[in-house]
Enzyme design. Structure first.
Site, PDB file in Angstrom:
ATOM      1  N   CYS A   2       0.839  -1.189   0.000  1.00 26.41           N
ATOM      2  CA  CYS A   2       0.000   0.000   0.000  1.00 26.41           C
ATOM      3  C   CYS A   2       0.880   1.247   0.000  1.00 26.41           C
ATOM      4  CB  CYS A   2      -0.954   0.089   1.182  1.00 26.41           C
ATOM      5  SG  CYS A   2      -2.075  -1.293   1.329  1.00 26.41           S
ATOM      6  N   ARG A  27       4.397  -0.981  -4.742  1.00 28.58           N
ATOM      7  CA  ARG A  27       4.176  -1.444  -3.366  1.00 28.58           C
ATOM      8  C   ARG A  27       2.845  -2.171  -3.213  1.00 28.58           C
ATOM      9  NH1 ARG A  27       7.191   1.669   0.664  1.00 28.58           N
ATOM     10  NH2 ARG A  27       5.625   0.930   2.096  1.00 28.58           N
ATOM     11  N   TRP A  74      -2.923  -2.811  -1.512  1.00 34.13           N
ATOM     12  CA  TRP A  74      -2.687  -4.271  -1.557  1.00 34.13           C
ATOM     13  C   TRP A  74      -3.635  -4.834  -0.519  1.00 34.13           C
ATOM     14  CZ3 TRP A  74      -1.182  -8.227   1.715  1.00 34.13           C
ATOM     15  CH2 TRP A  74      -0.696  -9.397   1.098  1.00 34.13           C
ATOM     16  N   ASN A 100      -2.435   2.510   5.751  1.00 31.55           N
ATOM     17  CA  ASN A 100      -1.584   1.327   5.544  1.00 31.55           C
ATOM     18  C   ASN A 100      -1.515   0.587   6.867  1.00 31.55           C
ATOM     19  OD1 ASN A 100      -1.002   2.198   3.031  1.00 31.55           O
ATOM     20  ND2 ASN A 100       1.165   2.634   3.426  1.00 31.55           N
ATOM     21  N   GLY A 101      -1.542  -0.741   6.806  1.00 34.47           N
ATOM     22  CA  GLY A 101      -1.442  -1.512   8.041  1.00 34.47           C
ATOM     23  C   GLY A 101      -2.701  -2.345   8.228  1.00 34.47           C
ATOM     24  N   GLU A 481      16.584 -19.564  -4.206  1.00 32.05           N
ATOM     25  CA  GLU A 481      16.323 -18.254  -4.795  1.00 32.05           C
ATOM     26  C   GLU A 481      15.872 -18.379  -6.250  1.00 32.05           C
ATOM     27  OE1 GLU A 481      15.701 -15.461  -3.794  1.00 32.05           O
ATOM     28  OE2 GLU A 481      16.117 -14.092  -5.444  1.00 32.05           O
ATOM     29  N   LYS A 485      12.304 -17.012  -7.619  1.00 37.07           N
ATOM     30  CA  LYS A 485      12.167 -16.044  -8.724  1.00 37.07           C
ATOM     31  C   LYS A 485      11.148 -16.554  -9.736  1.00 37.07           C
ATOM     32  CE  LYS A 485      13.530 -12.903  -7.755  1.00 37.07           C
ATOM     33  NZ  LYS A 485      13.934 -12.998  -6.400  1.00 37.07           N
ATOM     34  N   GLU A 488       7.571 -16.423  -8.317  1.00 38.85           N
ATOM     35  CA  GLU A 488       7.071 -15.053  -8.144  1.00 38.85           C
ATOM     36  C   GLU A 488       6.552 -14.462  -9.446  1.00 38.85           C
ATOM     37  OE1 GLU A 488       9.527 -12.578  -4.839  1.00 38.85           O
ATOM     38  OE2 GLU A 488      10.744 -13.398  -6.445  1.00 38.85           O
ATOM     39  N   HIS A 504      15.047 -37.611  -1.053  1.00 40.73           N
ATOM     40  CA  HIS A 504      14.149 -37.897   0.076  1.00 40.73           C
ATOM     41  C   HIS A 504      12.764 -37.275  -0.131  1.00 40.73           C
ATOM     42  CE1 HIS A 504      17.621 -39.563   2.070  1.00 40.73           C
ATOM     43  NE2 HIS A 504      18.281 -38.485   1.711  1.00 40.73           N
ATOM     44  N   LYS A 603       5.933  -5.161  -3.105  1.00 35.24           N
ATOM     45  CA  LYS A 603       7.366  -4.957  -2.929  1.00 35.24           C
ATOM     46  C   LYS A 603       7.761  -4.896  -1.458  1.00 35.24           C
ATOM     47  CE  LYS A 603      11.500  -4.095  -4.448  1.00 35.24           C
ATOM     48  NZ  LYS A 603      12.183  -5.333  -4.906  1.00 35.24           N
TER      49      LYS A 603
HETATM   50  C1  G6P Z   1       8.455  -9.083  -0.497  1.00 36.03           C
HETATM   51  C2  G6P Z   1       9.130  -8.864  -1.842  1.00 36.03           C
HETATM   52  C3  G6P Z   1      10.371  -9.729  -1.953  1.00 36.03           C
HETATM   53  C4  G6P Z   1      11.303  -9.455  -0.786  1.00 36.03           C
HETATM   54  C5  G6P Z   1      10.595  -9.635   0.553  1.00 36.03           C
HETATM   55  C6  G6P Z   1      11.443  -9.135   1.707  1.00 36.03           C
HETATM   56  O1  G6P Z   1       7.919 -10.363  -0.446  1.00 36.03           O
HETATM   57  O2  G6P Z   1       8.224  -9.163  -2.901  1.00 36.03           O
HETATM   58  O3  G6P Z   1      11.047  -9.446  -3.171  1.00 36.03           O
HETATM   59  O4  G6P Z   1      12.406 -10.309  -0.860  1.00 36.03           O
HETATM   60  O5  G6P Z   1       9.378  -8.882   0.572  1.00 36.03           O
HETATM   61  O6  G6P Z   1      11.590  -7.755   1.559  1.00 36.03           O
HETATM   62  P1  G6P Z   1      12.754  -6.904   2.197  1.00 36.03           P
HETATM   63  O7  G6P Z   1      12.462  -5.495   1.742  1.00 36.03           O
HETATM   64  O8  G6P Z   1      12.658  -7.067   3.677  1.00 36.03           O
HETATM   65  O9  G6P Z   1      14.040  -7.414   1.651  1.00 36.03           O
END
Ligand code: G6P
Length: 608
Positions: A2, A27, A74, A100-101, A481, A485, A488, A504, A603
């Site tokens: 948000c 965001r 969001w 927000n929150g 990771e 990716k 996501e 396993h 984000k």
């Molecule tokens: C969200 C983002 C990710 C990020 C994570 C942690 O899920 O989409 O890309 O890795 O938050 O965010 P930070 O700002 O704490 O690294």
């Protein structure tokens, strides 16, 4: 998660608010809204969907006036609909609120307000705040906000306007960031300083339990007792390219290509040739204190958590310090024994992730020393930690983290070197590590040349439904990771696993439609990884290998190969990151996904 933007000044607010929202859209992006004050009337416009939908609406029905607040959402409570979009109006139009929150006790408050005759239009928790403020509003908006806030359990960053107080915005913060922007005869309020780019560089960050009162000519920050706070004005430094995709189709691709310079910036001024070590300005720990650290707990979320696992391997290898890595959302509610020589290190791009913040606060409350690796300067975690290191990766706009991750890994390697040189690493080994690190920006430039190979692989596998990512040692976190990716941004189910551990369980998934990405550059465990690769082949699973350019055997074993430069084991994560990011990018592109704003994600996750 948000975004909030507010403006009061001499200009029409609408353009400024929409411009700020566009900068914050990464965001949260499921609906957006704006409300302005035109004389004693509220002009409310809100719309489900992207900000372009709101743009179209205000083109047809402008929200006139020189004071207003706005929001990009969001969803947490209530679906992404026009009605649930913010702003929300309280009472009979006495106030308008963006938030927000999360308000945890909103059902109780809602029932109480309904019994008193307040009519709810939305399913959101935020509408409770609007009605509560309206219920307390007499001749003092700040007092009404304070009285309402006293009933709220949860977190909020709030912006409030009222037709009874033309030109005034009241902001309040508990757990969700707010920053005041100071312009010439104008004031701004935002959840994130990036919304203010191009308008002002002078900002004041609010802390929890603080309020602000903004008019075109005056700004005030107040504490819970309504006393004026002598808040510090900070200066932001913007680069005009920061919010621009340049020649790239997406921010994610731009950010992948920025990585050589990002690594340079992460290391700039931090390598000490004469002592064969690294040094940092903001750790706020003397070498003696650091020498006494006997355990480090790293806590983070998402991609930053994967950087943490790499940090664990690096710190243990280089500095022989025991490290524990924990999801912040788990760590905050555990009660682990931590002795006085344990440091808690938060790793976060945004510096605002609610769980990471809470984990650090809980540690601080217990008297632990807290450090942070942050990218966003001035973010809450950066300000609240006892010390830390900035990544200097520049603004990361693509929701899927790329360059911030490689910057985190680089800084963690520097920290491992620094701590290692206090303990076990010799001068000569320190010199070698520095030289290897300094070569990495060029090696990443070289690695980016695998782009065409990756495109071909993406083309071949774009229609799969499942994918495995396998690696060992330093490349196990990279398997996690790589899988993250892909999930996501392409919405393909993927799992990252230690290459040997897949026997396993996940090996049951292997068939001719389930490719495995093997992270297999030459290194200490190369032969072991090859055995694991054969196990997949024997079960008919296609294999995509990420291998070294000089690997002459891999062609006979893998179905597809992405060649990368050869580097020492501990630097392989930085090299391997590039093809993994590009593979996810191209598969998502071919599947028509919204790469910079993937569905359901945000984000900066400022709710727990
Ligand atoms: C969200 C983002 C990710 C990020 C994570 C942690 O899920 O989409 O890309 O890795 O938050 O965010 P930070 O700002 O704490 O690294």
């Amino acid at each position: 998660m948000c975004g909030i933007v507010g403006y009061t000044g001499p200009k029409q607010a609408q353009t400024i608010l929409l411009d700020g929202l566009a900068r914050l859209e990464y965001r949260g992006y499921d609906s957006a809204g704006i409300v302005t004050l035109a004389g004693n009337q509220l002009k409310l416009r809100k719309k489900a969907g992207r900000i372009t939908e709101l743009d179209a609406l205000v083109t047809r029905q402008p929200a006139t006036g020189t004071c207003g607040i706005s929001h990009t959402r969001w969803a947490t409570h209530g679906g992404a609909t026009d009605v649930n979009a913010h702003p929300h109006v309280g009472g009979d139009g006495e106030v308008a609120v963006v938030h927000n929150g999360v308000i945890e006790n909103y059902t109780v408050l809602k029932r109480q307000l309904q019994e008193r005759g307040f009519v709810f239009r939305s399913q959101t928790d935020t509408e409770v705040i609007a009605h509560l403020i309206a219920s307390y509003l007499q001749d003092d908006l700040v007092e009404a906000v304070q009285k309402a806030a006293a009933h709220l359990t949860g977190t909020y960053g709030l912006a409030v306007i009222s037709p009874r107080f033309p030109g005034t915005i009241v902001g309040a913060r508990l757990g969700s960031p707010l920053v005041v922007g100071l312009g010439d005869g104008a004031c701004y309020l935002a959840s994130d300083a990036s919304a203010l780019a191009g308008h002002t560089q002078r900002v004041v960050y609010l802390n929890d339990h603080q309020l602000c009162v903004l008019t075109p000519e005056r700004w005030q920050v107040l504490n819970g007792d309504r006393h004026d706070i002598d808040a510090e004005i900070e200066t932001l430094h913007w680069s005009p390219d920061d919010a621009d995709k340049g020649d790239f189709e997406h921010f994610m691709l731009k950010e992948i290509y920025e990585q050589p310079e990002v690594l340079e910036r992460a290391m700039a001024g931090r390598l000490d040739q004469s002592e064969a070590t690294a040094h940092f300005g903001g750790l706020n720990l003397s070498p003696r204190e650091l020498r006494e650290v006997n355990r480090i707990v790293m806590t983070a979320c998402g991609t930053s958590y994967h950087a943490g696992i790499l940090g664990e391997y690096l710190f243990e290898q280089f500095a022989r310090i025991p490290v524990e890595v924990e999801y912040a959302s788990e760590f905050r509610y555990r009660n682990p024994p931590l002795d006085q020589n344990t440091v808690v290190l938060g790793i976060t791009q945004s510096g605002e992730t609610a769980d990471t913040l809470a984990a650090l606060r809980e540690s601080k409350r217990k008297g632990q020393r807290t450090l942070a690796l942050c990218n966003v300067v001035g973010s809450t975690i950066a300000r609240e930690s006892d010390g830390g290191v900035y990544l200097h990766a520049g603004p990361e706009i693509g929701v899927a983290s790329t360059k911030a991750f490689t910057a985190q890994v680089t800084v963690l390697t520097l920290l491992a070197l620094y701590l290692g040189r206090m303990r076990h690493i010799s001068y000569a080994a320190g010199k070698r590590i520095i030289a290897e690190l300094q070569g990495m920006p060029d090696i990443i430039r070289e690695t980016l040349k695998c782009h065409d190979q990756v495109k071909e692989v993406a083309h071949k596998y774009q229609h799969v439904s499942n994918m495995l990512y396998l690696g060992r040692q330093y490349l196990y976190p990279m398997a996690l990771e790589g899988a993250l990716k892909l999930k996501e941004i392409s919405y393909i189910h993927a799992e990252g696993y230690p290459a040997a551990e897949m026997k396993h369980g996940p090996i049951a998934l292997v068939d001719e439609d389930t490719p495995s990405v093997f992270l297999a550059p030459h290194g200490a465990v190369y032969d072991k990884v090859m055995s694991n690769l054969e196990e997949i082949k024997a079960r008919g699973g296609p294999v995509i290998a990420v291998a070294c350019e000089d690997d002459e055997e891999i062609a006979a074993r893998a179905d597809d190969i992405i060649y990368v430069p050869s580097v020492p084991d501990y630097l392989q994560p930085l090299v391997v990151a590039v093809p993994l990011q590009l593979l996810a990018y191209h598969i998502a592109l071919l599947r028509g996904c919204d790469i910079d704003k993937p569905r359901n994600l945000a984000k900066s996750v400022t709710v727990e």
